[in-house]
Design an enzyme around this catalytic site. Structure first.
Site, short mmCIF file in Angstrom:
data_model
loop_
_atom_site.label_atom_id
_atom_site.label_comp_id
_atom_site.label_asym_id
_atom_site.label_seq_id
_atom_site.Cartn_x
_atom_site.Cartn_y
_atom_site.Cartn_z
N LYS A 171 0.95 -1.34 0.24
CA LYS A 171 0.14 0.04 0.06
C LYS A 171 1.02 1.37 -0.05
CE LYS A 171 -3.20 2.52 3.53
NZ LYS A 171 -4.13 1.71 4.48
C1 5RP Z 1 -2.22 4.11 8.34
C2 5RP Z 1 -2.98 3.30 7.66
C3 5RP Z 1 -3.67 4.16 7.38
O1 5RP Z 1 -4.54 2.38 7.06
C4 5RP Z 1 -3.97 4.65 5.77
O2 5RP Z 1 -3.47 6.25 5.63
C5 5RP Z 1 -5.75 5.28 5.97
O3 5RP Z 1 -6.32 5.21 5.15
P1 5RP Z 1 -6.35 6.60 4.31
O4 5RP Z 1 -5.14 7.15 3.98
O5 5RP Z 1 -7.63 6.48 2.97
O6 5RP Z 1 -7.16 7.25 5.22
O7 5RP Z 1 -2.22 2.55 7.41
O8 5RP Z 1 -0.25 3.80 8.12
#
Ligand code: 5RP
Length: 256
Positions: A171
């Site tokens: 991710k």
């Molecule tokens: C933080 C994460 C969060 O799940 C992620 O950033 C969340 O999603 P968004 O940025 O879309 O609110 O892994 O380290």
């Protein structure tokens, strides 16, 4: 990839479309509790539209009914809060507990360029070794330090390192020239949404990410902080799974 790992991963990344919409609701693990997360039960209406839920074990046990038939991507790392050095993170959940919770994947963050970079890489390596032993996919989250520039060079490097460590999927954040990130990362890439932006912009970002090689999104705030969260997650789904245009998806969002 062995049968168990492949089976678990196919619950998250739809084998037909090759894509996925994960709902990220793990923000509270470092003390970040945005509005909607204060009443976690309000998010239940979103679950049916997500291919998987990403969250911590405390919220899973306390706030998600065990009957909810959604694959879980469990955050198994914790450490310093947002008031301190975030990269100072360790693995806080045993693989036994993750298996007991019947999770489909486990996840932690890597902080490339962060103060505790090496520790975070070893955290990921530990998860990969567990994953190999028990057939559980590992999602590596490329967390960005405050002073890091979110460009293709940096995010590509972080994503590639995650894949080199053996992460099953990665991710990262969307950025300009995103194809340079996906093209050097041999593992499937999903994007985080990041801070809340206008809905049309978030949909455009999801569209661009898919067009540039991402397999999907692991989105949180741009869904649950929207004025129409259900409309928003439906709209994101249409882009990710059915290649909808941003205009069509925006209409789905507006219709709630
Ligand atoms: C933080 C994460 C969060 O799940 C992620 O950033 C969340 O999603 P968004 O940025 O879309 O609110 O892994 O380290």
């Amino acid at each position: 990839m062995d049968w168990g790992m492949k089976n678990r991963l196919s619950r998250i990344i739809n084998p037909k479309s090759g894509h996925c919409v994960m709902l990220a609701v793990d923000h509270g693990y470092f003390g970040n509790v945005p509005g909607a997360l204060k009443r976690f039960e309000d998010l239940n209406v979103l679950f049916e539209y997500a291919d998987a839920l990403m969250l911590t074990r405390g919220m899973l046990r306390n706030c998600v009914p065990a009957e909810v038939d959604k694959p879980i991507v469990l955050r198994v790392s914790a450490g310093a809060s947002m008031l301190k050095e975030l990269s100072n993170e360790e693995i806080n959940v045993t693989i036994d507990d993750a298996i007991r919770l019947n999770v489909s994947a486990i996840t932690c963050s890597i902080f490339i360029g962060g103060e505790y970079e090496k520790q975070s890489i070893m955290n990921l390596s530990k998860l990969v070794n567990w994953g190999q032993t028990y057939g559980i996919p590992v999602l590596a989250v490329t967390a960005v330090g405050r002073e890091m520039v979110r460009d293709a060079r940096y995010l590509g490097m972080a994503s590639r390192m995650a894949a080199e460590m053996g992460a099953t999927f990665v991710k990262t954040y969307y950025c300009e020239d995103f194809e340079e990130v996906t093209s050097i990362c041999p593992a499937p890439v999903v994007i985080a949404g990041g801070r809340k932006i206008p809905e049309r912009d978030a949909l455009q970002m999801a569209k661009n990410a898919i067009d540039k090689g991402a397999v999907g999104v692991d989105m949180g705030r741009n869904i649950f902080q929207s004025d129409k969260p259900v409309g928003m997650i439906k709209a994101v789904r249409e882009i990710v799974h059915n290649n909808a245009s941003v205009d069509d998806a925006f209409e789905i969002y507006q219709n709630g």
